[in-house]
Design a protein around this motif. Structure first.
Motif, PDB file in Angstrom:
ATOM      1  N   GLU A   1       0.826  -1.202   0.000  1.00 42.36           N
ATOM      2  CA  GLU A   1       0.000   0.000   0.000  1.00 42.36           C
ATOM      3  C   GLU A   1       0.864   1.258   0.000  1.00 42.36           C
ATOM      4  O   GLU A   1       0.403   2.332  -0.385  1.00 42.36           O
ATOM      5  N   GLY A   2       2.120   1.116   0.416  1.00 42.61           N
ATOM      6  CA  GLY A   2       3.058   2.231   0.360  1.00 42.61           C
ATOM      7  C   GLY A   2       3.661   2.417  -1.023  1.00 42.61           C
ATOM      8  O   GLY A   2       4.509   3.298  -1.212  1.00 42.61           O
TER       9      GLY A   2
ATOM     10  N   GLY B   1      12.204  -1.754 -12.534  1.00 44.67           N
ATOM     11  CA  GLY B   1      11.962  -0.459 -11.915  1.00 44.67           C
ATOM     12  C   GLY B   1      11.314  -0.539 -10.547  1.00 44.67           C
ATOM     13  O   GLY B   1      10.600   0.389 -10.139  1.00 44.67           O
ATOM     14  N   GLN B   2      11.571  -1.626  -9.822  1.00 46.87           N
ATOM     15  CA  GLN B   2      10.945  -1.830  -8.522  1.00 46.87           C
ATOM     16  C   GLN B   2      11.942  -1.729  -7.365  1.00 46.87           C
ATOM     17  O   GLN B   2      11.576  -2.013  -6.217  1.00 46.87           O
ATOM     18  N   PHE B   3      13.184  -1.347  -7.660  1.00 46.68           N
ATOM     19  CA  PHE B   3      14.183  -1.288  -6.591  1.00 46.68           C
ATOM     20  C   PHE B   3      13.800  -0.219  -5.573  1.00 46.68           C
ATOM     21  O   PHE B   3      13.365   0.887  -5.939  1.00 46.68           O
ATOM     22  N   ILE B   4      13.962  -0.538  -4.305  1.00 42.14           N
ATOM     23  CA  ILE B   4      13.600   0.361  -3.213  1.00 42.14           C
ATOM     24  C   ILE B   4      14.864   1.026  -2.687  1.00 42.14           C
ATOM     25  O   ILE B   4      15.750   0.352  -2.149  1.00 42.14           O
ATOM     26  N   ASP B   5      14.964   2.322  -2.859  1.00 44.36           N
ATOM     27  CA  ASP B   5      16.098   3.082  -2.347  1.00 44.36           C
ATOM     28  C   ASP B   5      15.892   3.298  -0.845  1.00 44.36           C
ATOM     29  O   ASP B   5      14.933   3.973  -0.449  1.00 44.36           O
ATOM     30  N   PRO B   6      16.770   2.739   0.002  1.00 41.89           N
ATOM     31  CA  PRO B   6      16.556   2.879   1.449  1.00 41.89           C
ATOM     32  C   PRO B   6      16.681   4.313   1.946  1.00 41.89           C
ATOM     33  O   PRO B   6      16.271   4.613   3.069  1.00 41.89           O
ATOM     34  N   PHE B   7      17.231   5.192   1.125  1.00 35.49           N
ATOM     35  CA  PHE B   7      17.371   6.601   1.509  1.00 35.49           C
ATOM     36  C   PHE B   7      16.518   7.503   0.621  1.00 35.49           C
ATOM     37  O   PHE B   7      16.692   8.717   0.611  1.00 35.49           O
ATOM     38  N   GLY B   8      15.602   6.885  -0.113  1.00 30.07           N
ATOM     39  CA  GLY B   8      14.826   7.649  -1.080  1.00 30.07           C
ATOM     40  C   GLY B   8      13.742   8.516  -0.469  1.00 30.07           C
ATOM     41  O   GLY B   8      13.318   9.500  -1.084  1.00 30.07           O
ATOM     42  N   ARG B   9      13.244   8.150   0.694  1.00 30.51           N
ATOM     43  CA  ARG B   9      12.209   8.956   1.341  1.00 30.51           C
ATOM     44  C   ARG B   9      12.200   8.653   2.829  1.00 30.51           C
ATOM     45  O   ARG B   9      12.764   7.639   3.267  1.00 30.51           O
TER      46      ARG B   9
ATOM     47  N   TYR C   1      11.308   7.334   6.492  1.00 27.23           N
ATOM     48  CA  TYR C   1      10.725   6.066   6.891  1.00 27.23           C
ATOM     49  C   TYR C   1       9.347   6.299   7.500  1.00 27.23           C
ATOM     50  O   TYR C   1       9.177   7.102   8.412  1.00 27.23           O
ATOM     51  N   GLY C   2       8.385   5.574   6.962  1.00 30.43           N
ATOM     52  CA  GLY C   2       7.020   5.637   7.463  1.00 30.43           C
ATOM     53  C   GLY C   2       6.503   4.242   7.748  1.00 30.43           C
ATOM     54  O   GLY C   2       7.273   3.285   7.930  1.00 30.43           O
ATOM     55  N   LEU C   3       5.190   4.113   7.732  1.00 26.75           N
ATOM     56  CA  LEU C   3       4.560   2.842   8.083  1.00 26.75           C
ATOM     57  C   LEU C   3       4.975   1.729   7.118  1.00 26.75           C
ATOM     58  O   LEU C   3       5.274   0.609   7.537  1.00 26.75           O
ATOM     59  N   ALA C   4       5.012   2.022   5.812  1.00 21.15           N
ATOM     60  CA  ALA C   4       5.348   1.000   4.827  1.00 21.15           C
ATOM     61  C   ALA C   4       6.771   0.491   5.020  1.00 21.15           C
ATOM     62  O   ALA C   4       7.040  -0.710   4.920  1.00 21.15           O
ATOM     63  N   GLU C   5       7.704   1.419   5.286  1.00 21.69           N
ATOM     64  CA  GLU C   5       9.104   1.033   5.438  1.00 21.69           C
ATOM     65  C   GLU C   5       9.322   0.192   6.692  1.00 21.69           C
ATOM     66  O   GLU C   5      10.025  -0.831   6.649  1.00 21.69           O
TER      67      GLU C   5
END
Length: 302
Positions: free
Chosen positions: A30-31, A205-213, A215-219
């Motif tokens: 959902e994130g 194109g699904q790679f998740i950048d750990p510093f991209g945004r 941290y919230g509920l999804a992370e």
């Protein structure tokens, strides 16, 4: 009797933890995150935890050819393929429904176990398999079973994960894990799963950048799911060796129950009477897939 009680206690703890990973996965998708990116970071986080535990226990991380093969099989049928299918299903289906369908693992494991000679045939278990099919049909056929009728087309995707988990348990019981203990096996499998899913995440194109945004509920849901996965999955592989695949996959009975409860509590999900009827039938089917007496575990590394 004490050992048997301990095995059932392990099932309860594993079921509660594994059941929680479904709503956590739902929160992650959902994130905006998708299958290969989620599988990659789950493998990386789980692998880091498992590798650290191996080092603390003084176990070398190098693997021989037979051990690498065992890790590759577990990576594919226990992580990459079922994980990708589950995360895809969670995009379109309620988390609790995905948990309910995971209860099919014992039913799917039974015919494979009989064919491989891991288990003896029993009519009660065959009846349980038939009830599992009836439960799926109660979800698929009635018009009012799902919140949106379009969800029906994603039910087969949700069935991929239990199929691979059933194959995984039987593989471990039939061919063993090349002398590895569960921690080292899952570390190797996590490392290989990361090597497989990482390039796929980048490609699609699904790679998740750990510093991209921030941290919230999804992370945090992704991190929590990976930590739980590391502990529960190691315990599952140990339990397959100790008590056999049909006993071990009964954890899905508890994964289902806890998964539904967690989803109702954390996500506010509610289900139709058809889904509850399917849930009840699947639980009866699971009850018919009785555990066999515990077996001696395969010798592992000291």
């Amino acid at each position: 009797m004490n050992e048997r009680n301990s095995l059932f206690g392990a099932l309860i703890v594993m079921g509660a933890g594994w059941g929680l990973t479904q709503p956590l996965g739902k929160l992650a998708v959902e994130g905006g995150y998708r299958l290969f990116g989620l599988v990659f970071w789950q493998a990386v986080i789980s692998g880091a935890i498992l590798g650290l535990l191996c080092l603390l226990r003084g176990k070398p991380l190098l693997l021989n050819r037979a051990q690498l093969w065992a890790c590759l099989v577990i990576a594919l049928v226990g992580t990459v393929l079922p994980g990708a299918a589950s995360y895809t299903a969670l995009v379109y289906l309620p988390s609790g429904l995905v948990s309910i369908l995971l209860s099919l693992v014992p039913m799917m494991a039974f015919p494979v176990a009989v064919l491989l000679g891991n288990e003896n045939f029993a009519w009660s278990r065959l009846t349980g398999l038939a009830l599992g099919l009836c439960g799926v049909l109660l979800i698929v056929l009635p018009e009012a079973s799902l919140p949106d009728r379009a969800m029906v087309v994603y039910i087969p995707i949700a069935l991929i994960a239990p199929l691979f988990y059933a194959m995984e348990g039987n593989y471990v019981a039939r061919w063993g894990i090349a002398g590895l203990d569960p921690l080292k096996l899952l570390f190797g499998a996590s490392a290989i799963a990361a090597l497989i899913s990482g390039p796929l995440a980048v490609w699609y194109g699904q790679f998740i950048d750990p510093f991209g945004r921030p941290y919230g509920l999804a992370e945090w849901a992704l991190i929590g799911s990976a930590v739980i996965h590391a502990g529960v999955y190691s315990s599952y592989v140990w339990l397959v060796g100790r008590a056999g695949p049909v006993f071990a996959v009964q954890v899905s009975y508890l994964v289902t129950a806890f998964g539904v409860v967690w989803a109702m509590w954390l996500l506010g999900e509610r289900y139709s009477l058809w889904v509850w009827a399917a849930f009840a039938i699947l639980l009866i089917g699971l009850a018919l897939v009785q555990p066999r007496p515990p077996l001696d575990i395969e010798p592992t590394e000291s």
